[in-house]
Design a protein around this motif. Sequence first.
Motif, PDB file in Angstrom:
ATOM      1  N   SER A   1       0.831  -1.216   0.000  1.00  0.00           N
ATOM      2  CA  SER A   1       0.000   0.000   0.000  1.00  0.00           C
ATOM      3  C   SER A   1       0.858   1.256   0.000  1.00  0.00           C
ATOM      4  N   VAL A   2       0.402   2.250  -0.751  1.00  0.00           N
ATOM      5  CA  VAL A   2       1.081   3.542  -0.791  1.00  0.00           C
ATOM      6  C   VAL A   2       0.125   4.682  -0.432  1.00  0.00           C
ATOM      7  N   ILE A   3      -1.184   4.408  -0.428  1.00  0.00           N
ATOM      8  CA  ILE A   3      -2.198   5.402  -0.076  1.00  0.00           C
ATOM      9  C   ILE A   3      -3.055   4.820   1.043  1.00  0.00           C
ATOM     10  N   SER A   4      -3.426   5.648   2.021  1.00  0.00           N
ATOM     11  CA  SER A   4      -4.325   5.199   3.077  1.00  0.00           C
ATOM     12  C   SER A   4      -5.156   6.387   3.548  1.00  0.00           C
TER      13      SER A   4
ATOM     14  N   THR B   1      -2.806   0.472  -3.631  1.00  0.00           N
ATOM     15  CA  THR B   1      -1.515   0.329  -4.302  1.00  0.00           C
ATOM     16  C   THR B   1      -1.693   0.936  -5.682  1.00  0.00           C
ATOM     17  N   THR B   2      -0.900   1.950  -5.993  1.00  0.00           N
ATOM     18  CA  THR B   2      -1.116   2.712  -7.224  1.00  0.00           C
ATOM     19  C   THR B   2       0.150   2.819  -8.075  1.00  0.00           C
ATOM     20  N   ALA B   3      -0.091   3.053  -9.374  1.00  0.00           N
ATOM     21  CA  ALA B   3       0.969   3.373 -10.329  1.00  0.00           C
ATOM     22  C   ALA B   3       1.136   4.897 -10.294  1.00  0.00           C
ATOM     23  N   PRO B   4       2.241   5.444 -10.624  1.00  0.00           N
ATOM     24  CA  PRO B   4       3.433   4.805 -11.147  1.00  0.00           C
ATOM     25  C   PRO B   4       4.366   4.254 -10.066  1.00  0.00           C
ATOM     26  N   ARG B   5       4.043   4.458  -8.794  1.00  0.00           N
ATOM     27  CA  ARG B   5       4.936   3.958  -7.744  1.00  0.00           C
ATOM     28  C   ARG B   5       5.143   2.453  -7.865  1.00  0.00           C
ATOM     29  N   LEU B   6       4.044   1.721  -8.048  1.00  0.00           N
ATOM     30  CA  LEU B   6       4.130   0.281  -8.287  1.00  0.00           C
ATOM     31  C   LEU B   6       3.350  -0.054  -9.549  1.00  0.00           C
ATOM     32  N   GLN B   7       3.947  -0.813 -10.424  1.00  0.00           N
ATOM     33  CA  GLN B   7       3.330  -1.125 -11.707  1.00  0.00           C
ATOM     34  C   GLN B   7       2.502  -2.408 -11.680  1.00  0.00           C
TER      35      GLN B   7
ATOM     36  N   ASP C   1       0.139  -5.357  -9.090  1.00  0.00           N
ATOM     37  CA  ASP C   1      -0.677  -5.513  -7.874  1.00  0.00           C
ATOM     38  C   ASP C   1      -1.413  -4.235  -7.502  1.00  0.00           C
ATOM     39  N   ASN C   2      -1.845  -3.447  -8.493  1.00  0.00           N
ATOM     40  CA  ASN C   2      -2.609  -2.233  -8.209  1.00  0.00           C
ATOM     41  C   ASN C   2      -4.009  -2.620  -7.754  1.00  0.00           C
ATOM     42  N   GLY C   3      -4.493  -1.955  -6.718  1.00  0.00           N
ATOM     43  CA  GLY C   3      -5.835  -2.244  -6.231  1.00  0.00           C
ATOM     44  C   GLY C   3      -6.145  -1.504  -4.947  1.00  0.00           C
ATOM     45  N   ILE C   4      -7.372  -1.686  -4.464  1.00  0.00           N
ATOM     46  CA  ILE C   4      -7.795  -1.068  -3.212  1.00  0.00           C
ATOM     47  C   ILE C   4      -8.293  -2.147  -2.254  1.00  0.00           C
ATOM     48  N   LYS C   5      -8.164  -1.855  -0.977  1.00  0.00           N
ATOM     49  CA  LYS C   5      -8.721  -2.686   0.087  1.00  0.00           C
ATOM     50  C   LYS C   5      -9.455  -1.755   1.036  1.00  0.00           C
ATOM     51  N   ILE C   6     -10.621  -2.192   1.485  1.00  0.00           N
ATOM     52  CA  ILE C   6     -11.385  -1.407   2.454  1.00  0.00           C
ATOM     53  C   ILE C   6     -11.624  -2.276   3.682  1.00  0.00           C
ATOM     54  N   PHE C   7     -11.225  -1.743   4.818  1.00  0.00           N
ATOM     55  CA  PHE C   7     -11.378  -2.409   6.108  1.00  0.00           C
ATOM     56  C   PHE C   7     -12.429  -1.656   6.914  1.00  0.00           C
ATOM     57  N   ASP C   8     -13.114  -2.343   7.828  1.00  0.00           N
ATOM     58  CA  ASP C   8     -13.990  -1.604   8.739  1.00  0.00           C
ATOM     59  C   ASP C   8     -13.134  -1.078   9.892  1.00  0.00           C
ATOM     60  N   HIS C   9     -13.759  -0.346  10.798  1.00  0.00           N
ATOM     61  CA  HIS C   9     -13.020   0.312  11.881  1.00  0.00           C
ATOM     62  C   HIS C   9     -12.375  -0.675  12.858  1.00  0.00           C
ATOM     63  N   THR C  10     -12.755  -1.958  12.779  1.00  0.00           N
ATOM     64  CA  THR C  10     -12.141  -2.961  13.644  1.00  0.00           C
ATOM     65  C   THR C  10     -10.999  -3.690  12.966  1.00  0.00           C
ATOM     66  N   GLY C  11     -10.711  -3.363  11.694  1.00  0.00           N
ATOM     67  CA  GLY C  11      -9.603  -3.976  10.986  1.00  0.00           C
ATOM     68  C   GLY C  11      -9.968  -5.187  10.151  1.00  0.00           C
ATOM     69  N   SER C  12     -11.263  -5.480  10.017  1.00  0.00           N
ATOM     70  CA  SER C  12     -11.697  -6.618   9.198  1.00  0.00           C
ATOM     71  C   SER C  12     -11.830  -6.186   7.738  1.00  0.00           C
ATOM     72  N   LEU C  13     -11.255  -6.977   6.837  1.00  0.00           N
ATOM     73  CA  LEU C  13     -11.318  -6.672   5.413  1.00  0.00           C
ATOM     74  C   LEU C  13     -12.758  -6.814   4.929  1.00  0.00           C
ATOM     75  N   GLN C  14     -13.287  -5.740   4.304  1.00  0.00           N
ATOM     76  CA  GLN C  14     -14.665  -5.719   3.836  1.00  0.00           C
ATOM     77  C   GLN C  14     -14.769  -5.788   2.311  1.00  0.00           C
TER      78      GLN C  14
ATOM     79  N   GLU D   1      -5.748  -3.315 -13.430  1.00  0.00           N
ATOM     80  CA  GLU D   1      -4.530  -3.455 -14.223  1.00  0.00           C
ATOM     81  C   GLU D   1      -3.610  -2.278 -13.931  1.00  0.00           C
ATOM     82  N   LYS D   2      -4.162  -1.073 -13.939  1.00  0.00           N
ATOM     83  CA  LYS D   2      -3.426   0.135 -13.533  1.00  0.00           C
ATOM     84  C   LYS D   2      -4.373   1.012 -12.725  1.00  0.00           C
ATOM     85  N   LEU D   3      -3.942   1.436 -11.560  1.00  0.00           N
ATOM     86  CA  LEU D   3      -4.705   2.343 -10.704  1.00  0.00           C
ATOM     87  C   LEU D   3      -3.799   3.509 -10.373  1.00  0.00           C
ATOM     88  N   TYR D   4      -4.228   4.722 -10.740  1.00  0.00           N
ATOM     89  CA  TYR D   4      -3.392   5.898 -10.529  1.00  0.00           C
ATOM     90  C   TYR D   4      -3.789   6.720  -9.317  1.00  0.00           C
TER      91      TYR D   4
END
Length: 167
Positions: free
Chosen positions: A116-119, A132-138, A140-153, A159-162
């Motif tokens: 991850s590079v953005i939070s 995880t975004t480009a151009p920093r990483l070319q 495994d670009n994608g997003i993850k959203i967790f709830d306030h307790t840390g559980s992945l939701q 392919e590319k997320l800027y």
Amino acid sequence: TNQSYYGETKLHYLTTDRAFEGIVPLKKEGPVHDVQWSSSGSEFAVVYGFMPAKATIFNKRCNPLHELGEGPYNTIRWNPKGRFIVIAGFGNLPGDMAFWDYSEKKLVQKAKAEWSVISEWSPDGRHFMTATTAPRLQIDNGIKIFDHTGSLQFEKMFEKLYQAEWK
């Protein structure tokens, strides 16, 4: 200081009216990685020191209020309501996250968001997004959203997320 080529890192606290100023008493040597004020403005959190870094919450007089522990951390994010805190290791660190309930002063859960590079907390303070975004990483670009307790939701790969932010 003759300690290293780069000198020392200190964190100074100054009020705009000059009523108070001082050096924040950090208990571990090394760089200051991140500082963030709570939404109330009555305390601030700091991630500092050589790895594993330390995270501490201070009041406006630079007195330590609560220790959040040590780990591979370089990021701290306080939710907009001031109740929850995430300390994390993003960028060149492995993506470890610790979700804290600050009103209860307890660790809720640990999670991981590799590369991850953005939070950012959602505006309602109930969800935490990492990306995880480009151009920093070319890859495994994608997003993850967790709830306030840390559980992945939610998780979505691209392919590319800027850029990723809450709407």
